[in-house]
Design a protein around this motif. Structure first.
Motif, mmCIF file in Angstrom:
data_model
loop_
_atom_site.group_PDB
_atom_site.id
_atom_site.type_symbol
_atom_site.label_atom_id
_atom_site.label_comp_id
_atom_site.label_asym_id
_atom_site.label_seq_id
_atom_site.Cartn_x
_atom_site.Cartn_y
_atom_site.Cartn_z
ATOM 1 N N LYS A 175 50.172 42.119 38.739
ATOM 2 C CA LYS A 175 50.628 41.940 39.807
ATOM 3 C C LYS A 175 50.000 40.929 40.644
ATOM 4 O O LYS A 175 50.422 40.726 41.800
ATOM 5 C CB LYS A 175 50.814 43.385 40.797
ATOM 6 C CG LYS A 175 51.443 44.326 39.775
ATOM 7 C CD LYS A 175 51.405 45.627 40.581
ATOM 8 C CE LYS A 175 52.224 46.847 39.733
ATOM 9 N NZ LYS A 175 52.012 48.228 40.339
ATOM 10 N N LEU A 176 48.790 40.616 40.362
ATOM 11 C CA LEU A 176 47.647 39.590 40.874
ATOM 12 C C LEU A 176 47.761 38.388 40.314
ATOM 13 O O LEU A 176 47.654 38.198 39.281
ATOM 14 C CB LEU A 176 46.537 40.426 40.947
ATOM 15 C CG LEU A 176 46.541 41.670 41.321
ATOM 16 C CD1 LEU A 176 45.030 42.442 41.050
ATOM 17 C CD2 LEU A 176 46.661 41.873 42.885
ATOM 18 N N ASP A 177 47.612 37.423 41.125
ATOM 19 C CA ASP A 177 47.054 36.031 40.894
ATOM 20 C C ASP A 177 45.609 35.696 40.483
ATOM 21 O O ASP A 177 44.811 35.524 41.397
ATOM 22 C CB ASP A 177 47.539 35.059 41.813
ATOM 23 C CG ASP A 177 47.077 33.563 41.499
ATOM 24 O OD1 ASP A 177 46.935 33.391 40.324
ATOM 25 O OD2 ASP A 177 47.137 32.651 42.279
ATOM 26 N N LEU A 178 45.031 36.399 39.456
ATOM 27 C CA LEU A 178 43.631 36.526 39.206
ATOM 28 C C LEU A 178 42.924 35.222 39.154
ATOM 29 O O LEU A 178 42.170 34.795 39.877
ATOM 30 C CB LEU A 178 43.475 37.194 37.992
ATOM 31 C CG LEU A 178 43.659 38.943 38.240
ATOM 32 C CD1 LEU A 178 43.535 39.684 36.857
ATOM 33 C CD2 LEU A 178 42.716 39.386 39.045
ATOM 34 N N PRO A 179 43.530 33.984 38.450
ATOM 35 C CA PRO A 179 43.004 32.736 38.648
ATOM 36 C C PRO A 179 42.950 32.070 39.841
ATOM 37 O O PRO A 179 41.767 31.617 40.342
ATOM 38 C CB PRO A 179 43.706 32.147 37.640
ATOM 39 C CG PRO A 179 44.423 32.803 36.772
ATOM 40 C CD PRO A 179 44.897 34.214 37.602
ATOM 41 N N GLY A 180 43.843 32.433 40.864
ATOM 42 C CA GLY A 180 43.932 31.968 42.093
ATOM 43 C C GLY A 180 42.818 32.902 43.064
ATOM 44 O O GLY A 180 41.940 31.946 43.914
ATOM 45 N N LEU A 181 42.816 34.223 42.765
ATOM 46 C CA LEU A 181 41.839 34.874 43.642
ATOM 47 C C LEU A 181 40.437 34.276 43.278
ATOM 48 O O LEU A 181 39.485 34.317 44.171
ATOM 49 C CB LEU A 181 41.873 36.464 43.287
ATOM 50 C CG LEU A 181 43.354 36.748 43.828
ATOM 51 C CD1 LEU A 181 43.306 38.369 43.398
ATOM 52 C CD2 LEU A 181 43.404 36.950 45.335
ATOM 53 N N VAL A 182 40.063 34.277 41.972
ATOM 54 C CA VAL A 182 38.711 33.750 41.652
ATOM 55 C C VAL A 182 38.500 32.538 42.063
ATOM 56 O O VAL A 182 37.479 32.178 42.719
ATOM 57 C CB VAL A 182 38.629 33.831 40.005
ATOM 58 C CG1 VAL A 182 37.276 33.060 39.554
ATOM 59 C CG2 VAL A 182 38.679 35.186 39.352
ATOM 60 N N SER A 183 39.284 31.447 41.920
ATOM 61 C CA SER A 183 39.034 30.225 42.510
ATOM 62 C C SER A 183 38.859 30.350 44.047
ATOM 63 O O SER A 183 37.940 29.588 44.584
ATOM 64 C CB SER A 183 40.290 29.216 42.188
ATOM 65 O OG SER A 183 40.080 27.848 42.707
ATOM 66 N N SER A 184 39.641 31.163 44.704
ATOM 67 C CA SER A 184 39.788 30.968 46.254
ATOM 68 C C SER A 184 38.203 31.735 46.499
ATOM 69 O O SER A 184 37.540 31.050 47.424
ATOM 70 C CB SER A 184 40.663 31.855 46.789
ATOM 71 O OG SER A 184 40.522 32.044 48.236
#
Length: 211
Positions: A175-184
């Motif tokens: 349910k999460l955009d993990l690559p995006g969260l990590v990058s952010s």
């Protein structure tokens, strides 16, 4: 012996004591603090600089089943610490977790957290109780710094899961955009170097870089 490690440094008593014990064994450490700004103020970050993860943690709280919030956010922090370990050529991660205190520190939850780690996770306090940790913090001189604000459970549920299965966690992570969260989160990384016998020496660096 490992060349170095990344200490996941909270605003509380446990992780500074864990870091002290590993440094005493000869392990060089870089410390990573995950600040809940802008959800909170910067009081905890003043004690330890910082990757701002407030928005990412809020996304976890809102998009996934909140019963698993603590395990999901710990897995996110491990992903971030792994990335820092890659940059610092560190061999291990170090945490202040001790067994059974809260939802993310049960055997089942620790197993789910460890499953995402690319570097070995060392937990030198795993068999300590809270009073032993507080006493050690007083003995090594970190108590006064650590007794201030620690707001790690601000977004957490009133009744978190204590026996999260890995398959449940993996389902929630879809349910999460993990690559995006990590990058952010990594883009907000601020690096500092600290003198061993004096005040912090701020190292000017661009967000997302380590000095």
């Amino acid at each position: 012996m490992a060349r170095g490690g990344v200490l996941l440094l909270s605003g509380g008593f446990d992780s500074p004591v864990a870091g002290y014990l590993m440094v005493r064994q000869g392990l060089g450490l870089s410390a990573a603090h995950f600040s809940l700004e802008p959800i909170t103020d910067d009081a905890a970050a003043i004690k330890a600089r910082t990757i701002r993860v407030g928005e990412a943690f809020a996304e976890v709280a809102h998009a996934a089943n909140r019963r698993f919030y603590f395990v999901l956010t710990k897995r996110l922090m491990v992903r971030l610490a792994d990335a820092i370990a890659d940059r610092e050529a560190a061999d291990v991660l170090v945490t202040g977790e001790n067994l059974g205190q809260v939802s993310s520190q049960t055997v089942a939850s620790l197993r789910a957290i460890d499953a995402v780690a690319r570097h070995p996770v060392l937990r030198p306090l795993i068999g300590f109780n809270k009073q032993e940790i507080v006493d050690r913090a007083k003995a090594i001189g970190t108590y006064e710094v650590s007794k201030g604000p620690e707001i790690c459970d601000l977004l957490g549920p009133p009744r978190p899961s204590t026996h999260a299965r890995l398959d449940q966690i993996l389902t929630e992570e879809t349910k999460l955009d993990l690559p995006g969260l990590v990058s952010s989160c990594l883009s907000r990384l601020v690096s500092e170097k600290f003198k061993s016998n004096g005040p912090a020496a701020r190292v000017p660096s661009s967000p997302g870089t380590l000095a």
